[in-house]
Design a protein around this motif. Structure first.
Motif, PDB file in Angstrom:
ATOM      1  N   ALA B 170      -0.688   0.551   2.528  1.00 20.47           N
ATOM      2  CA  ALA B 170       0.592   0.756   1.860  1.00 20.47           C
ATOM      3  C   ALA B 170       1.432  -0.515   1.956  1.00 20.47           C
ATOM      4  O   ALA B 170       2.112  -0.892   1.002  1.00 20.47           O
ATOM      5  CB  ALA B 170       1.338   1.930   2.488  1.00 20.47           C
ATOM      6  N   ALA B 171       1.365  -1.195   3.099  1.00 21.62           N
ATOM      7  CA  ALA B 171       2.144  -2.428   3.263  1.00 21.62           C
ATOM      8  C   ALA B 171       1.646  -3.507   2.314  1.00 21.62           C
ATOM      9  O   ALA B 171       2.455  -4.179   1.664  1.00 21.62           O
ATOM     10  CB  ALA B 171       2.067  -2.902   4.712  1.00 21.62           C
ATOM     11  N   SER B 172       0.326  -3.682   2.205  1.00 24.27           N
ATOM     12  CA  SER B 172      -0.145  -4.717   1.271  1.00 24.27           C
ATOM     13  C   SER B 172       0.200  -4.346  -0.149  1.00 24.27           C
ATOM     14  O   SER B 172       0.517  -5.228  -0.951  1.00 24.27           O
ATOM     15  CB  SER B 172      -1.656  -4.980   1.322  1.00 24.27           C
ATOM     16  OG  SER B 172      -2.244  -4.423   2.403  1.00 24.27           O
ATOM     17  N   ALA B 173       0.121  -3.056  -0.484  1.00 24.26           N
ATOM     18  CA  ALA B 173       0.442  -2.651  -1.850  1.00 24.26           C
ATOM     19  C   ALA B 173       1.890  -2.998  -2.194  1.00 24.26           C
ATOM     20  O   ALA B 173       2.219  -3.230  -3.346  1.00 24.26           O
ATOM     21  CB  ALA B 173       0.192  -1.160  -2.037  1.00 24.26           C
ATOM     22  N   LEU B 174       2.766  -3.034  -1.177  1.00 28.07           N
ATOM     23  CA  LEU B 174       4.166  -3.379  -1.429  1.00 28.07           C
ATOM     24  C   LEU B 174       4.374  -4.882  -1.518  1.00 28.07           C
ATOM     25  O   LEU B 174       5.469  -5.342  -1.819  1.00 28.07           O
ATOM     26  CB  LEU B 174       5.046  -2.821  -0.302  1.00 28.07           C
ATOM     27  CG  LEU B 174       5.313  -1.325  -0.358  1.00 28.07           C
ATOM     28  CD1 LEU B 174       5.877  -0.843   0.964  1.00 28.07           C
ATOM     29  CD2 LEU B 174       6.267  -0.993  -1.487  1.00 28.07           C
TER      30      LEU B 174
END
Ligand SMILES: Nc1ncnc2c1ncn2[C@@H]1O[C@H](COP(=O)(O)OP(=O)(O)OP(=O)(O)O)[C@@H](O)[C@H]1O
Ligand SMILES: [Mg+2]
Lengths: 250, 286
Positions: B170-174
């Motif tokens: 989720a962090a990389s997707a952001l």
């Protein structure tokens, strides 16, 4: 907004995507349907380069994801360049993946603060407004573990919107929810569609697809079998595999 | 409402065990208090003596610096071990294998005699005589911190692995970078798993520092040894040492439970009010 041509993806020796051609127009909602294991999630993850592809071309808003062309050759992008591309694409997961150690508001402001380098008070104002928009103005300081599934998913949508993305990807956003909270999440997505957000939604909610989608794409075994406007594809599917699938889920 | 006025189950076994423990405790206390060879007056006199306090300060310094350096280096080694780069991962694994596979006492002696191996040490512009650079204090620090880093690397790695993959995803997707994801998302959540064993490691480090007495680092134990080598009051001085170690470990345990509560934030809220576990009351099952 998304142009995929001949996208191939392999895990080891397993061919998961076998040449996907798919186009998503700006401002349109595209629903991706298909049986379990057909590669829907994998394709979504290729779009924002959580997975790298082995063949084909995948461009978002005219930019190849993960590569740039220089003098006729492809060059891999650096990690920070890929991060910058991802920052413009919002993603919502089946299991929310909210940051468990942060409150709802902290979840929403994290990326604007760290990636877009927005001032804290602006990020907080924007985050508060977004949480209000998804109906959670009274849950700003709640931790994910204190929220219901539907509330968590709405925080996750607000978190993605906080990056002001030009494209939103949803991977079965309501599959992990209790039936009575599915509606509240679909309402939020419907609202986004009305605002003209470009979205690619993997879903099993056929009613929702029929009502909101501009285009429905049916995938099976790593290929796009057919696509078209919802009333055509869902009512008069051309392909026997589509008919078979729809007969099972409808 | 009809009150319950039942005769409780009799548990004669428990009473006998409690009585035996009480008798034993009384005997020990009596003996400790009345045996003049404990020399409690010397204990009282030496507890706050200058040399003991100096030793205590050195012990605390060694503990804090070796732990901080060990944790920092341990995080680096853990991240290296989990790197997709094979060479880095191999280097991390080798580090853990080497420093965990040899006794810390041997490592301390090694650093103490490093001058035999490298009489002069050159690091770019720095140029020094090994014997002046590697004082007993430096050798103690090197030995303790490098060894601790190997253990911390394993603890940190377990902590990082305990954080569900979706969090980093989720962090990389952001659009967060890998470093930001590690620092802001993964490590804070890994803390819940990292803190309890690190507390134990700190307590253990406090006691392990006493090993530096073999390389004449004047820590708490070595200071006591120096005093009793002249005064021959071994027992009271060792009691002084024990009192200080016990006092510090008690404080550290308190700090540890506070930290554990802080890093439990957001997760396992219900577990905040955990009670110490008791053995199940077997009688209930009957
Ligand atoms: N990380 C991975 N490593 C190996 N194989 C994988 C991996 N991720 C997915 N697969 C395989 O790829 C295929 C497609 O998976 P994917 O998750 O894209 O399907 P899906 O259409 O999203 O299905 P569902 O409706 O069940 O979510 C499956 O056969 C799956 O086992
Ligand atoms: Mg899926």
């Amino acid at each position: 907004m998304i142009v995929a041509t001949g996208v191939h993806k392999r895990y080891g020796t397993l061919d998961v995507l076998k040449g996907i051609d798919l186009t998503v127009q700006r401002g349109e909602v595209t629903c991706l349907i298909g049986p379990s294991g057909s590669g829907k999630s994998t394709f979504l993850r290729c779009v924002n380069r959580l997975e790298r592809i082995q063949g084909g071309r995948l461009a978002v808003d005219g930019e190849l994801m993960g590569y740039k062309t220089k003098r006729g050759r492809l060059h891999e992008l650096r990690e920070d360049e890929i991060a910058a591309q991802r920052a413009q694409i919002g993603m919502v997961f089946q299991h929310f993946h909210l940051f468990a150690h942060m409150t709802a508001l902290e979840n929403v402001v994290e990326a604007p603060l760290r990636v877009r380098k927005v001032k804290r008070e602006d990020a907080v104002a924007q985050g508060t407004a977004l949480l209000a928009r998804v109906g959670l103005e009274d849950k700003l300081d709640a931790y994910p573990s204190q929220l219901s599934g539907g509330q968590q998913q709405r925080v996750a949508i607000a978190r993605a919107l906080a990056m002001e993305p030009k494209l939103m990807l949803f991977d079965e956003p309501t599959s992990a929810l209790d039936p009575e909270t599915v509606g509240e999440v679909l309402d939020v997505i419907r609202d986004l569609a009305a605002d003209g957000m470009t979205m690619l939604v993997v879903t099993h909610e056929m009613g929702f697809a029929r009502e909101v989608a501009d285009t429905v794409v049916f995938m099976d075994e790593g290929r796009v079998i057919e696509s078209g406007p919802p009333d055509e594809l869902l009512e008069r599917p051309a392909h026997p595999r589509t008919r078979e699938f729809l007969a099972r889920v409808l | 409402m009809q009150p319950i006025d039942a005769v409780p189950v009799r548990r004669p076994g428990r009473w006998i065990a409690a009585l035996a423990v009480a008798l034993l405790a009384a005997a020990v206390v009596r003996s400790v208090a009345t045996n003049p060879r404990f020399q409690w007056d010397v204990v009282g006199e030496m507890l706050f003596s200058d040399r003991i306090l100096h030793g205590l300060v050195l012990t605390l310094e060694l503990t804090v610096i070796a732990m901080v350096a060990g944790v920092a280096l341990g995080i680096l080694v853990a991240v290296a071990r989990m790197s997709p780069n094979k060479l880095l991962a191999g280097a991390g694994a080798f580090y853990v294998w080497l420093f965990r596979g040899t006794p810390v006492l041997v490592q301390l002696l090694f650093w103490n005699f490093i001058a035999a191996l490298y009489p002069t040490i050159e690091l770019g512009p720095i140029h020094a005589d090994a014997n002046t650079l590697i004082t007993p204090f430096m050798a103690s620090l090197l030995g303790l911190a490098l060894n601790q880093a190997a253990y911390m690397a394993e603890i940190v790695r377990a902590g990082i692995l305990s954080v569900p993959e979706g969090q980093a995803e989720a962090a990389s997707a952001l659009g967060l970078s890998r470093a930001q994801t590690l620092r802001r998302i993964v490590l804070p959540q890994a803390m819940r798993v990292i803190v309890p064993p690190t507390g134990n490691e700190t307590i253990s480090m406090l006691k392990t520092t006493s090993l530096v007495s073999v390389i004449a680092s004047s820590d708490l134990l070595y200071s006591a040894q120096l005093i009793y080598s002249q005064s021959f009051q071994q027992i009271p001085l060792l009691i002084v040492v024990c009192i200080w170690y016990l006092a510090i470990t008690t404080l550290l345990s308190l700090g540890q439970s506070m930290l554990e509560r802080r890093y439990g934030r957001g997760v396992a809220r219900a577990r905040r009010e955990t009670k110490p576990m008791r053995l199940p009351n077997l009688a209930v099952a009957r």
